[in-house]
Scaffold this motif. Structure first.
Motif, short mmCIF file in Angstrom:
data_model
loop_
_atom_site.label_atom_id
_atom_site.label_comp_id
_atom_site.label_asym_id
_atom_site.label_seq_id
_atom_site.Cartn_x
_atom_site.Cartn_y
_atom_site.Cartn_z
N ARG A 296 -5.03 -22.20 2.58
CA ARG A 296 -3.93 -21.43 2.21
C ARG A 296 -3.95 -19.22 1.79
NH1 ARG A 296 -5.83 -23.93 -3.45
NH2 ARG A 296 -5.15 -26.48 -3.41
N SER A 297 -5.35 -19.07 3.22
CA SER A 297 -4.96 -18.03 3.34
C SER A 297 -4.01 -16.96 4.24
CB SER A 297 -6.15 -17.80 3.89
OG SER A 297 -6.26 -16.49 4.64
N ASN A 298 -2.81 -15.91 3.87
CA ASN A 298 -2.43 -15.01 4.43
C ASN A 298 -2.82 -15.26 6.33
OD1 ASN A 298 -0.27 -15.64 2.53
ND2 ASN A 298 0.55 -13.23 1.97
N HIS A 299 -3.76 -15.34 5.77
CA HIS A 299 -4.46 -14.53 7.59
C HIS A 299 -4.18 -16.04 8.15
CE1 HIS A 299 -7.37 -11.32 6.94
NE2 HIS A 299 -7.48 -11.60 5.72
N GLY A 300 -3.99 -17.01 7.90
CA GLY A 300 -3.66 -18.62 8.71
C GLY A 300 -2.01 -18.21 8.91
N LEU A 301 -1.15 -17.58 8.44
CA LEU A 301 0.39 -17.47 8.60
C LEU A 301 0.83 -16.09 9.50
CD1 LEU A 301 1.60 -17.58 4.90
CD2 LEU A 301 1.29 -19.55 6.86
N GLY A 302 -0.95 -15.42 9.84
CA GLY A 302 -0.07 -14.18 10.98
C GLY A 302 0.28 -13.43 9.98
N LEU A 303 0.06 -12.94 8.25
CA LEU A 303 1.02 -12.39 7.68
C LEU A 303 -0.16 -11.36 7.76
CD1 LEU A 303 3.57 -14.30 6.49
CD2 LEU A 303 3.79 -12.76 8.49
N ALA A 304 -1.02 -10.78 7.42
CA ALA A 304 -2.90 -9.94 6.96
C ALA A 304 -3.87 -10.01 7.91
CB ALA A 304 -3.45 -11.09 5.80
N VAL A 305 -3.77 -8.66 7.09
CA VAL A 305 -5.49 -8.23 8.02
C VAL A 305 -6.08 -7.49 6.87
CG1 VAL A 305 -3.84 -7.51 10.06
CG2 VAL A 305 -3.75 -5.44 7.94
N ASP A 306 -7.47 -7.47 7.57
CA ASP A 306 -8.27 -6.66 6.87
C ASP A 306 -8.53 -5.38 7.57
OD1 ASP A 306 -8.52 -8.92 4.70
OD2 ASP A 306 -10.76 -9.93 6.12
N LEU A 307 -9.34 -4.41 7.04
CA LEU A 307 -9.06 -2.96 7.95
C LEU A 307 -10.26 -1.88 7.54
CD1 LEU A 307 -4.99 -1.78 7.04
CD2 LEU A 307 -6.43 -3.17 8.98
N CYS A 308 -10.64 -0.93 8.44
CA CYS A 308 -11.77 -0.42 7.81
C CYS A 308 -11.65 1.17 8.16
CB CYS A 308 -12.71 -1.30 9.32
SG CYS A 308 -12.57 -1.20 10.86
N GLY A 309 -12.65 1.47 9.04
CA GLY A 309 -12.22 3.55 8.80
C GLY A 309 -11.93 3.87 7.93
N GLY A 310 -12.73 3.72 6.82
CA GLY A 310 -11.69 4.28 5.39
C GLY A 310 -10.96 3.57 4.83
N VAL A 311 -10.26 2.98 5.12
CA VAL A 311 -8.83 2.34 4.34
C VAL A 311 -10.17 0.65 3.33
CG1 VAL A 311 -7.44 1.15 4.25
CG2 VAL A 311 -7.36 2.24 6.45
N GLU A 312 -11.13 0.33 4.38
CA GLU A 312 -11.67 -0.68 2.66
C GLU A 312 -12.45 -0.02 2.29
OE1 GLU A 312 -15.20 1.51 5.74
OE2 GLU A 312 -12.74 0.37 5.71
N ARG A 313 -12.53 1.87 1.75
CA ARG A 313 -12.60 2.39 0.79
C ARG A 313 -11.72 2.76 -0.68
NH1 ARG A 313 -16.22 4.34 4.64
NH2 ARG A 313 -14.57 6.72 4.27
N PHE A 314 -12.22 1.85 -1.41
CA PHE A 314 -10.84 2.89 -2.67
C PHE A 314 -10.63 3.86 -2.71
CE2 PHE A 314 -9.44 2.56 -7.31
CZ PHE A 314 -8.77 1.57 -6.94
N ARG A 315 -9.84 4.29 -3.09
CA ARG A 315 -9.55 5.63 -3.01
C ARG A 315 -9.74 6.60 -2.35
NH1 ARG A 315 -10.32 6.67 -9.36
NH2 ARG A 315 -8.43 4.92 -9.61
N SER A 316 -10.44 6.59 -1.59
CA SER A 316 -10.47 7.43 0.46
C SER A 316 -9.08 7.88 1.20
CB SER A 316 -10.85 6.58 1.11
OG SER A 316 -9.68 5.37 1.74
N PRO A 317 -9.55 8.84 1.04
CA PRO A 317 -7.75 9.97 1.72
C PRO A 317 -7.33 8.06 2.70
CG PRO A 317 -9.00 10.94 2.25
CD PRO A 317 -10.27 9.77 1.85
N GLU A 318 -7.99 7.80 3.34
CA GLU A 318 -7.25 6.77 4.18
C GLU A 318 -6.45 5.47 3.60
OE1 GLU A 318 -10.53 8.40 6.47
OE2 GLU A 318 -10.08 7.37 4.96
N PHE A 319 -6.98 5.46 2.80
CA PHE A 319 -6.89 3.99 1.67
C PHE A 319 -5.57 4.50 0.72
CE2 PHE A 319 -6.08 1.85 -2.24
CZ PHE A 319 -6.51 0.44 -2.29
N VAL A 320 -5.34 5.59 0.16
CA VAL A 320 -4.19 5.86 -0.80
C VAL A 320 -3.11 6.42 0.12
CG1 VAL A 320 -3.99 8.97 -2.13
CG2 VAL A 320 -6.02 7.67 -2.39
N TRP A 321 -3.22 6.99 1.76
CA TRP A 321 -2.23 7.23 2.84
C TRP A 321 -1.24 6.01 2.66
CZ3 TRP A 321 -0.43 5.07 7.35
CH2 TRP A 321 0.32 5.40 7.44
N MET A 322 -2.58 4.87 3.53
CA MET A 322 -1.81 3.12 3.02
C MET A 322 -0.89 2.70 1.66
SD MET A 322 -1.84 2.31 5.93
CE MET A 322 -2.23 0.40 5.94
#
Length: 357
Positions: A296-322
Motif C-alpha cells: 500500500r506504500s507509494n514507494h511501491g508505485l515508484g512515486l515517493a522518496v525519503d530525503l536526508c541532508g537537512g530535508v528530514e528536519r522539520f523547518r530546516s532551510p532545506e525543508f522550508v525550501w522544499m
C-alpha cells in the motif's frame, strides 16, 4: 481530432536559448500559433507526455476509423452481392428474348412472309404467326427496357463499390501516415529527453536498457503492475546512485534536484525511493508505525522518496525550501506526513499536480 494538422506545421523562425544543465535547444514558431521545441528538462517531459496523449487519441481515432472501415466493407459486400444479382437478372431476361428470336428465325411467318395477309388471302396459321410476332416484339421491348434499367443499376452499384474500396484504401493509408508521424515525433522527443537526462547525471548502461525505463510514454504502463512488483526495466534511475522511480517521477525529480543544487550547492540527499514488495515488508517489520502496510506504500508505485541532508528536519532551510518549491515540479509533502506519523523526510510525486503547472 485533426491529427495531420498537429505535425505538418511550417517553420517560420528559430531562436537559440540556454537551458538548465547547459543544454541548448531551438525554438520554433509556427504559422498556426506558438509551438516551441522543448527548452529544458521540464518542457521535454511535458512535450513527451503531450506526445503520449496525442498518440493515445490517435489510437482511439484509429480504432474508430477501423470500425468505420469494417462497416464500409460490409456495405461493399452487400453492394457486390446486389450487383451479382442484377447481372443474373439481366441474363435471365435476355435468355427468352434470344430464344424467341431464334424460334422466329427458324419458323418465319409463312412461306410467303406477310404477302398473303396484305392480299387478303391470310389463313388462320398466318394470323396466329403474326400474333406471335406481335407478342415477341412486345416481350422484346419490355426485356430491353428492363435490361437497360438493370444495366444502369449494375453500373451504379459497381461505381459505389469502387468508391467504397478506394475510400477504404485511402483511409488506411492516412491512418498509417498519421500514426507513423506520431511515433516518429514521440521517438524524437524521448531521444532528446534521454540525452538531457544523461547530461544531467542519469547513468545509462551501454546497451541503453535504463533509457527504456526513462521513457515517460511508458509511465502509465507501470500502473498495470501491482504495488512493489514493477519490473526493473520499467523504472528510471535517479542521479543518486542506487535509487529509481517511475519515469515521470524521476524526470520531475531531476528537475527539482537541479533547482535544489542551484540553491544549496549540492544534490538532494535520498535515502529511499522505489521499494519492492520484499523491501516494503522488511521496512514494515523493522520500523513498525513508520511504514505503510506492504503493498500500500507509494514507494511501491515508484512515486515517493525519503530525503536526508537537512530535508528530514522539520523547518530546516532545506525543508522550508522544499515546501515552497517542490510543487513546481509535481512533488509535495503529504498532509498525513506532518502528523500521522510525522515524517518530514517523506515526499510524493503527483502527476496531476505536475501536469497542471
Amino acid at each position: 481530432m485533426a491529427m495531420t494538422s498537429l505535425f505538418l506545421m511550417p517553420v517560420e523562425a528559430r531562436a537559440e536559448r540556454k537551458v538548465a544543465g547547459g543544454l541548448s535547444e531551438s525554438r520554433t514558431v509556427s504559422g498556426s500559433g506558438l509551438r516551441a521545441d522543448p527548452k529544458d528538462l521540464a518542457e521535454l517531459r511535458k512535450e513527451a507526455e503531450q506526445s503520449a496523449k496525442e498518440l493515445e487519441d490517435a489510437t482511439k481515432a484509429l480504432e474508430k476509423r477501423r470500425a468505420d472501415i469494417a462497416a464500409a466493407e460490409k456495405e461493399l459486400k452487400t453492394k457486390l452481392t446486389a450487383l451479382r444479382t442484377a447481372e443474373q437478372k439481366v441474363a435471365q431476361i435476355r435468355q427468352p428474348v434470344s430464344q424467341l428470336a431464334e424460334l422466329l428465325y427458324e419458323q418465319p411467318v409463312g412461306a410467303d412472309g406477310i404477302a398473303p395477309f396484305l392480299s387478303g388471302d391470310a389463313t388462320g396459321d398466318t394470323l396466329r404467326a403474326l400474333s406471335s410476332v406481335t407478342h415477341l416484339m412486345t416481350v422484346r421491348q419490355e426485356a430491353v427496357q428492363q435490361t437497360s434499367t438493370l444495366y444502369k443499376e449494375a453500373e451504379r452499384l459497381a461505381a459505389d463499390a469502387q468508391e467504397i474500396r478506394a475510400g477504404n484504401l485511402l483511409a488506411e493509408a492516412q491512418m498509417a501516415a498519421e500514426i507513423d508521424t506520431l511515433r516518429q515525433r514521440s521517438d524524437k522527443i524521448v531521444k532528446s529527453l534521454t540525452a538531457a537526462l544523461v547530461k544531467m547525471g542519469i547513468k545509462i548502461d551501454k546497451v541503453g536498457r535504463a533509457a527504456l525505463g526513462c521513457n515517460p510514454l511508458r509511465a502509465a504502463t507501470a500502473n498495470s503492475y501491482p504495488n512493489g512488483l514493477i519490473p526493473k526495466a520499467m523504472l528510471c534511475p535517479l542521479q543518486q546512485k542506487g535509487f529509481s522511480l517511475r519515469a515521470d517521477a524521476t524526470i520531475a525529480f531531476v528537475s527539482l534536484n537541479e533547482a535544489y543544487r542551484k540553491q544549496f550547492g549540492r544534490q538532494v540527499c535520498v535515502t529511499d525511493a522505489y521499494r519492492s514488495l520484499a523491501e516494503q515488508q522488511s521496512v514494515y517489520y523493522r520500523r513498525p508505525g513508520f511504514a505503510a502496510v506492504p503493498g500500500r506504500s507509494n514507494h511501491g508505485l515508484g512515486l515517493a522518496v525519503d530525503l536526508c541532508g537537512g530535508v528530514e528536519r522539520f523547518r530546516s532551510p532545506e525543508f522550508v525550501w522544499m515546501e515552497k518549491n517542490a510543487k513546481r515540479y509535481g512533488w509535495f509533502h503529504p498532509a498525513w506526513a506532518y502528523s500521522s506519523p510525522f515524517e518530514p523526510w517523506h515526499w510524493e510525486y503527483d502527476p496531476k499536480i505536475d501536469s497542471a503547472l
